[in-house]
Design a protein around this motif. Structure first.
Motif, mmCIF file in Angstrom:
data_model
loop_
_atom_site.group_PDB
_atom_site.id
_atom_site.type_symbol
_atom_site.label_atom_id
_atom_site.label_comp_id
_atom_site.label_asym_id
_atom_site.label_seq_id
_atom_site.Cartn_x
_atom_site.Cartn_y
_atom_site.Cartn_z
ATOM 1 N N GLN A 118 -0.109 8.028 5.936
ATOM 2 C CA GLN A 118 0.317 6.781 6.579
ATOM 3 C C GLN A 118 1.802 6.858 6.884
ATOM 4 O O GLN A 118 2.631 7.009 5.978
ATOM 5 C CB GLN A 118 0.030 5.588 5.670
ATOM 6 N N TYR B 74 -10.513 -3.268 4.899
ATOM 7 C CA TYR B 74 -9.746 -3.041 3.676
ATOM 8 C C TYR B 74 -8.487 -3.899 3.739
ATOM 9 O O TYR B 74 -8.052 -4.327 4.805
ATOM 10 C CB TYR B 74 -9.326 -1.569 3.544
ATOM 11 N N ARG B 75 -7.882 -4.083 2.584
ATOM 12 C CA ARG B 75 -6.619 -4.803 2.504
ATOM 13 C C ARG B 75 -5.611 -3.930 1.755
ATOM 14 O O ARG B 75 -5.941 -3.326 0.724
ATOM 15 C CB ARG B 75 -6.817 -6.132 1.763
ATOM 16 N N GLN B 76 -4.400 -3.893 2.287
ATOM 17 C CA GLN B 76 -3.337 -3.107 1.663
ATOM 18 C C GLN B 76 -2.198 -4.033 1.287
ATOM 19 O O GLN B 76 -1.572 -4.655 2.153
ATOM 20 C CB GLN B 76 -2.840 -2.008 2.605
ATOM 21 N N GLY C 189 -2.532 -2.274 -3.876
ATOM 22 C CA GLY C 189 -2.864 -1.029 -3.191
ATOM 23 C C GLY C 189 -3.874 -1.273 -2.101
ATOM 24 O O GLY C 189 -3.910 -2.328 -1.470
ATOM 25 N N LEU C 190 -4.727 -0.281 -1.864
ATOM 26 C CA LEU C 190 -5.754 -0.368 -0.828
ATOM 27 C C LEU C 190 -7.057 -0.807 -1.466
ATOM 28 O O LEU C 190 -7.606 -0.120 -2.315
ATOM 29 C CB LEU C 190 -5.951 0.994 -0.170
#
Lengths: 115, 115
Positions: B38, A35-37, A42-43
């Motif tokens: 988180q 995933y990329r945040q 966002g995620l």
């Protein structure tokens, strides 16, 4: 037991360079996710591996992004010709099985900064 | 397509008071719902999930969440907040059918617990 590990924890690179990010999933977990945040997006899901099946690449934002998983364990996410918009935290997760109800456990992430 | 809404960017609560972080979802068929937390510069930490059965799910650190099918909600709750609960909370959904192999996350809610 050991959780998901990722390396490096931080990566600073220049625009146009290639980068490789590594993920070690929890031992015995067959499913692995990237995933990329980022602040703006966002995620977001990038890619999914399950055993020897073809990966689900539906979330990769461009053909500059690729990933592989060797021996059903370690995975590497490669970004070619990095752009400033690639700056984000890249998170890896693994789950025991690919069932929808299985919990995905996340690593600490790699913070990528593209100058 | 599946989606998650977290309507509050930030929730402030006094220590010792009950807290609620809201989440609504949209998915085809039955949902699998997750809450993650988180902490700064850390990855996502699993709190709890709803798969099936009892609508009230209990998780880590005294957190619980209630699945409400008619309202398509899965609000996170804790009877008595602690300063150490201050963090960013994400709700996520995975559809029983469709939606691929990914979790879809909400935009996150920053929880601030004050003395």
């Amino acid at each position: 037991g050991a959780g998901v590990s990722q390396s490096p924890s931080n990566k600073v690179t220049e625009k146009g360079k290639d980068v490789e990010l590594r993920c070690d999933p929890i031992s015995g977990h067959t499913a692995l996710y990237w995933y990329r945040q980022s602040l703006g997006q966002g995620l977001e899901f990038l890619i999914y591996f399950q055993g020897n099946s073809a990966p689900d690449k539906s979330g990769l934002p461009s053909d500059r992004f690729s990933a592989e998983r060797t021996g059903g364990s370690v995975s590497t996410l490669t970004i070619q010709r990095t752009q400033q918009e690639d700056s984000a935290v890249y998170l890896c997760a693994s789950s025991l099985a690919p069932a929808q109800g299985d919990t995905q456990y996340f690593g600490p992430g790699t913070r990528l900064t593209v100058l | 397509a599946q989606s998650v809404a977290q309507p509050e960017d930030q929730v402030n609560v006094a220590e010792g008071n009950p807290l609620t972080v809201k989440c609504t979802y949209s998915v085809s068929g039955n949902p699998y719902l997750f809450w993650y937390v988180q902490y700064p510069n850390r990855g996502l930490q699993f709190l709890l999930k709803y798969i099936t059965g009892d609508n009230l799910v209990k998780g880590s650190y005294g957190f619980e969440a209630e699945f409400n099918k008619s309202q398509t909600s899965f609000h996170l709750k804790k009877p008595s907040a602690l300063v150490s609960d201050s963090a960013l909370y994400f709700c996520a959904v995975r559809g029983f059918t469709g939606g691929g192999n990914k979790l879809t996350f909400g935009t996150g809610t920053q929880l601030k617990v004050e003395l």
